[in-house]
Write a protein that holds these residues in place. Structure first.
Motif, PDB file in Angstrom:
ATOM      1  N   ILE A  36       0.851  -1.193   0.000  1.00 22.64           N
ATOM      2  CA  ILE A  36       0.000   0.000   0.000  1.00 22.64           C
ATOM      3  C   ILE A  36       0.883   1.237   0.000  1.00 22.64           C
ATOM      4  O   ILE A  36       1.755   1.396   0.830  1.00 22.64           O
ATOM      5  CB  ILE A  36      -0.942   0.015   1.220  1.00 22.64           C
ATOM      6  N   LYS A  37       0.642   2.105  -0.971  1.00 21.80           N
ATOM      7  CA  LYS A  37       1.410   3.338  -1.120  1.00 21.80           C
ATOM      8  C   LYS A  37       0.673   4.524  -0.499  1.00 21.80           C
ATOM      9  O   LYS A  37       1.290   5.399   0.095  1.00 21.80           O
ATOM     10  CB  LYS A  37       1.640   3.581  -2.609  1.00 21.80           C
ATOM     11  N   ALA A  38      -0.667   4.536  -0.625  1.00 25.68           N
ATOM     12  CA  ALA A  38      -1.458   5.651  -0.100  1.00 25.68           C
ATOM     13  C   ALA A  38      -2.918   5.248   0.043  1.00 25.68           C
ATOM     14  O   ALA A  38      -3.381   4.309  -0.604  1.00 25.68           O
ATOM     15  CB  ALA A  38      -1.355   6.855  -1.025  1.00 25.68           C
ATOM     16  N   LEU A  39      -3.616   5.984   0.898  1.00 26.54           N
ATOM     17  CA  LEU A  39      -5.063   5.866   1.033  1.00 26.54           C
ATOM     18  C   LEU A  39      -5.678   7.010   0.245  1.00 26.54           C
ATOM     19  O   LEU A  39      -5.225   8.152   0.341  1.00 26.54           O
ATOM     20  CB  LEU A  39      -5.494   5.991   2.495  1.00 26.54           C
ATOM     21  N   LEU A  40      -6.704   6.727  -0.536  1.00 28.41           N
ATOM     22  CA  LEU A  40      -7.410   7.755  -1.296  1.00 28.41           C
ATOM     23  C   LEU A  40      -8.811   7.864  -0.721  1.00 28.41           C
ATOM     24  O   LEU A  40      -9.654   6.995  -0.933  1.00 28.41           O
ATOM     25  CB  LEU A  40      -7.458   7.391  -2.781  1.00 28.41           C
ATOM     26  N   ILE A  41      -9.034   8.930   0.025  1.00 26.74           N
ATOM     27  CA  ILE A  41     -10.299   9.126   0.724  1.00 26.74           C
ATOM     28  C   ILE A  41     -11.200   9.980  -0.157  1.00 26.74           C
ATOM     29  O   ILE A  41     -10.841  11.107  -0.503  1.00 26.74           O
ATOM     30  CB  ILE A  41     -10.066   9.797   2.088  1.00 26.74           C
ATOM     31  N   PRO A  42     -12.377   9.453  -0.534  1.00 27.42           N
ATOM     32  CA  PRO A  42     -13.256  10.231  -1.415  1.00 27.42           C
ATOM     33  C   PRO A  42     -13.783  11.476  -0.733  1.00 27.42           C
ATOM     34  O   PRO A  42     -13.879  11.538   0.496  1.00 27.42           O
ATOM     35  CB  PRO A  42     -14.388   9.260  -1.739  1.00 27.42           C
ATOM     36  N   ASP A  55     -10.373  14.099  -4.022  1.00 26.03           N
ATOM     37  CA  ASP A  55     -10.101  13.112  -2.999  1.00 26.03           C
ATOM     38  C   ASP A  55      -8.916  13.554  -2.146  1.00 26.03           C
ATOM     39  O   ASP A  55      -8.068  14.308  -2.591  1.00 26.03           O
ATOM     40  CB  ASP A  55      -9.771  11.761  -3.644  1.00 26.03           C
ATOM     41  N   VAL A  56      -8.866  13.072  -0.910  1.00 24.68           N
ATOM     42  CA  VAL A  56      -7.743  13.341  -0.030  1.00 24.68           C
ATOM     43  C   VAL A  56      -6.787  12.163  -0.154  1.00 24.68           C
ATOM     44  O   VAL A  56      -7.184  11.014   0.012  1.00 24.68           O
ATOM     45  CB  VAL A  56      -8.203  13.488   1.444  1.00 24.68           C
ATOM     46  N   ARG A  57      -5.532  12.438  -0.482  1.00 25.89           N
ATOM     47  CA  ARG A  57      -4.523  11.393  -0.631  1.00 25.89           C
ATOM     48  C   ARG A  57      -3.644  11.399   0.615  1.00 25.89           C
ATOM     49  O   ARG A  57      -3.047  12.418   0.955  1.00 25.89           O
ATOM     50  CB  ARG A  57      -3.668  11.636  -1.864  1.00 25.89           C
ATOM     51  N   VAL A  58      -3.607  10.254   1.310  1.00 22.22           N
ATOM     52  CA  VAL A  58      -2.809  10.116   2.528  1.00 22.22           C
ATOM     53  C   VAL A  58      -1.709   9.100   2.255  1.00 22.22           C
ATOM     54  O   VAL A  58      -1.982   7.901   2.171  1.00 22.22           O
ATOM     55  CB  VAL A  58      -3.675   9.647   3.720  1.00 22.22           C
ATOM     56  N   PRO A  59      -0.464   9.540   2.083  1.00 29.72           N
ATOM     57  CA  PRO A  59       0.638   8.594   1.887  1.00 29.72           C
ATOM     58  C   PRO A  59       0.774   7.665   3.094  1.00 29.72           C
ATOM     59  O   PRO A  59       0.534   8.074   4.232  1.00 29.72           O
ATOM     60  CB  PRO A  59       1.867   9.494   1.751  1.00 29.72           C
ATOM     61  N   VAL A  71      -7.490   4.814  12.659  1.00 33.01           N
ATOM     62  CA  VAL A  71      -6.169   5.036  12.079  1.00 33.01           C
ATOM     63  C   VAL A  71      -5.883   6.514  12.224  1.00 33.01           C
ATOM     64  O   VAL A  71      -6.667   7.359  11.759  1.00 33.01           O
ATOM     65  CB  VAL A  71      -6.143   4.622  10.593  1.00 33.01           C
ATOM     66  N   ILE A  72      -4.786   6.858  12.899  1.00 32.22           N
ATOM     67  CA  ILE A  72      -4.428   8.262  13.106  1.00 32.22           C
ATOM     68  C   ILE A  72      -3.372   8.643  12.075  1.00 32.22           C
ATOM     69  O   ILE A  72      -2.343   7.979  11.956  1.00 32.22           O
ATOM     70  CB  ILE A  72      -3.917   8.486  14.536  1.00 32.22           C
ATOM     71  N   VAL A  73      -3.665   9.710  11.331  1.00 31.74           N
ATOM     72  CA  VAL A  73      -2.743  10.169  10.287  1.00 31.74           C
ATOM     73  C   VAL A  73      -2.301  11.588  10.597  1.00 31.74           C
ATOM     74  O   VAL A  73      -2.971  12.330  11.306  1.00 31.74           O
ATOM     75  CB  VAL A  73      -3.410  10.113   8.876  1.00 31.74           C
ATOM     76  N   ASN A  74      -1.133  11.952  10.056  1.00 33.45           N
ATOM     77  CA  ASN A  74      -0.598  13.304  10.216  1.00 33.45           C
ATOM     78  C   ASN A  74      -0.437  13.890   8.819  1.00 33.45           C
ATOM     79  O   ASN A  74       0.538  13.605   8.135  1.00 33.45           O
ATOM     80  CB  ASN A  74       0.740  13.247  10.953  1.00 33.45           C
TER      81      ASN A  74
END
Length: 77
Positions: A36-42, A55-59, A71-74
């Protein structure tokens, strides 16, 4: 960790204390090795229809902690 174990966890931004979405309703971006490279949040949805916005891209490297419920992201790294 299996992908099925991630499903249903809420994604929360650490800096803004804001709920971004739920894993299972997001898309995943994979690299050539299948990692997994990133999460793509619609963007926000309203009655099943997508509102305007990107979309929000979270590496994957911006994930701080994977807990039992969230899941906590920064995003400000």
């Amino acid at each position: 960790m299996r992908l099925s174990e991630l499903s249903g966890k809420e994604i929360v931004d650490l800096k803004r204390a804001e709920r971004l979405g739920v894993l299972g309703q997001t898309d995943l971006e994979f690299n050539e090795q299948g990692q997994i490279k990133a999460l793509l949040i619609p963007s926000m949805k309203w009655f099943g229809f997508r509102k305007q916005g990107s979309d929000v891209r979270v590496p994957w490297s911006h994930i701080e902690k994977i807990g039992t419920d969230m899941v906590i992201v920064n995003l400000e790294q």
